[in-house]
Design an enzyme around this catalytic site. Structure first.
Site, mmCIF file in Angstrom:
data_model
loop_
_atom_site.group_PDB
_atom_site.id
_atom_site.type_symbol
_atom_site.label_atom_id
_atom_site.label_comp_id
_atom_site.label_asym_id
_atom_site.label_seq_id
_atom_site.Cartn_x
_atom_site.Cartn_y
_atom_site.Cartn_z
ATOM 1 N N THR A 5 6.425 1.042 3.110
ATOM 2 C CA THR A 5 7.175 1.783 4.123
ATOM 3 C C THR A 5 6.186 2.507 5.024
ATOM 4 O O THR A 5 5.430 3.356 4.564
ATOM 5 C CB THR A 5 8.135 2.785 3.464
ATOM 6 O OG1 THR A 5 8.934 2.103 2.498
ATOM 7 C CG2 THR A 5 9.048 3.418 4.506
ATOM 8 N N LEU A 46 0.830 -1.203 0.000
ATOM 9 C CA LEU A 46 0.000 0.000 0.000
ATOM 10 C C LEU A 46 0.869 1.259 0.000
ATOM 11 O O LEU A 46 2.061 1.196 0.331
ATOM 12 C CB LEU A 46 -0.928 -0.017 1.211
ATOM 13 C CG LEU A 46 -1.858 -1.238 1.281
ATOM 14 C CD1 LEU A 46 -2.617 -1.274 2.597
ATOM 15 C CD2 LEU A 46 -2.831 -1.243 0.105
ATOM 16 N N PRO A 47 0.300 2.406 -0.382
ATOM 17 C CA PRO A 47 1.108 3.621 -0.557
ATOM 18 C C PRO A 47 1.836 4.107 0.690
ATOM 19 O O PRO A 47 2.944 4.643 0.582
ATOM 20 C CB PRO A 47 0.084 4.658 -1.031
ATOM 21 C CG PRO A 47 -1.004 3.856 -1.665
ATOM 22 C CD PRO A 47 -1.090 2.603 -0.847
ATOM 23 N N LYS A 78 14.657 0.383 6.484
ATOM 24 C CA LYS A 78 14.212 0.850 5.166
ATOM 25 C C LYS A 78 14.105 2.370 5.122
ATOM 26 O O LYS A 78 14.503 3.014 4.145
ATOM 27 C CB LYS A 78 12.854 0.221 4.821
ATOM 28 C CG LYS A 78 12.160 0.809 3.585
ATOM 29 C CD LYS A 78 12.991 0.626 2.316
ATOM 30 C CE LYS A 78 12.393 1.370 1.121
ATOM 31 N NZ LYS A 78 11.011 1.009 0.821
ATOM 32 N N LYS A 119 7.156 11.380 1.621
ATOM 33 C CA LYS A 119 6.507 10.654 2.716
ATOM 34 C C LYS A 119 7.530 9.857 3.513
ATOM 35 O O LYS A 119 7.558 9.899 4.741
ATOM 36 C CB LYS A 119 5.420 9.750 2.139
ATOM 37 C CG LYS A 119 4.705 8.877 3.152
ATOM 38 C CD LYS A 119 5.278 7.465 3.205
ATOM 39 C CE LYS A 119 5.114 6.718 1.901
ATOM 40 N NZ LYS A 119 5.637 5.317 2.001
#
Length: 295
Positions: free
Chosen positions: A100, A69-70, A175, A245
């Site tokens: 992430t 997912l985004p 990450k 983001k």
């Protein structure tokens, strides 16, 4: 925890679709997928992926559920309330966040799924869409050892480098910091390219020389040579909005520890300028345009 059974994929976007394709082609298991868009479902159906009517069907049918997912916001929303994923989870099921997201969310979800007898892992993926297509991603996993052991054979279907970073949340930390360092490196390459061209030095020559010296890096050979040099920043790649983001997550971690991170702040500001200029959906090294616009 379960070591066999059907695989579910929720979110079939830039990375989720090729990951799902690799799973159905290589795992030897049945795969069910869901996305709000019909196009990726149709493409994957031709490869043997069963299209689910909704998230509930994936949770009901699959023993392993991969989320691509985004951002953490979408993951949190999908897991919220009486109809959220934790409420639908069952004993032995393993849910994996491949995107992430904030480390704190991963730790919270681990506890919520555990209350249902299910396992959770944060396993954000790194590298490009082309690497995803080839099944050559890098995955950084935060999970209990038994969860990691059950997941690893599946991760090997779409990743060539798999790192168990520690307990839940650790994969996200690694990450996030990977993306922070990458963004700062691309800023440095953008600065160097702008200066070189201003001095009449060919950009390709500059980058080739850097690649033979101590400034060589993955960022140079990929983001530098393939995006910065030709000035190609396509859409349907990892966008400036997504990169900002991820940097936001890194800045949140640094601020919580009281650490000054001027390099990350600078990269975030350049991404914000790119987004404000209308390049938010373009491949994120588009931040380099800030240097040409200032001339």
């Amino acid at each position: 925890m379960s070591a066999a059974g059907m695989i579910g994929c929720i979110g079939l976007g830039v990375m989720g679709e090729p990951i799902c394709r690799n799973l159905v082609q290589k795992s030897g298991r049945r795969v069910i997928g869901f996305d709000t868009r019909e196009a990726p479902l149709a493409r994957l159906a031709a490869q043997g992926v069963c299209a689910a009517a909704g998230v509930a069907e994936v949770m009901r049918e699959a023993d392993f559920v991969f989320l691509s997912l985004p951002s953490g916001r979408e993951v949190a929303a999908l897991c919220a309330g009486a109809e959220g994923l934790p409420a639908q989870a069952r004993r032995g099921q393993i849910i994996v966040d491949l995107g992430t997201s904030p480390p704190a969310l991963a730790r919270d979800l681990t506890e919520r799924f555990a209350a249902r007898g299910a396992g959770f892992a944060d396993a954000p993926v790194a590298r490009t869409r082309a690497a995803a297509e080839r099944g050559e991603l890098s995955v950084m996993v935060g999970a209990a050892p038994e969860i990691f052991a059950a997941l690893r054979p599946l991760l090997e279907n779409f990743a060539t480098d798999i790192t168990h970073c520690g307990p839940p949340g650790a994969g996200q930390v690694v990450k996030i910091l990977n993306n922070m360092v990458l963004a700062e490196t691309v800023v440095a390459l953008s600065e160097a390219l702008a200066i070189a061209r201003g001095e009449g030095v060919d950009g390709a020559l500059l980058f080739e020389a850097l690649a033979r010296g101590s400034a060589d890096s993955f960022a140079l050979r990929n983001h530098g040579m393939k995006a910065l040099l030709p000035g190609e920043f396509p859409e349907r790649a990892f966008s400036a909005v997504y990169a900002r983001k991820d940097l936001g997550y890194a800045l949140d971690l640094a601020r919580a520890q009281g650490l000054p991170v001027a390099g990350a702040e600078n990269a975030a500001q350049l991404l914000e300028r790119a987004i404000a200029a209308g390049d938010g959906e373009r491949y994120w090294p588009v931040l380099s345009r800030a240097f040409t616009r200032s001339r």
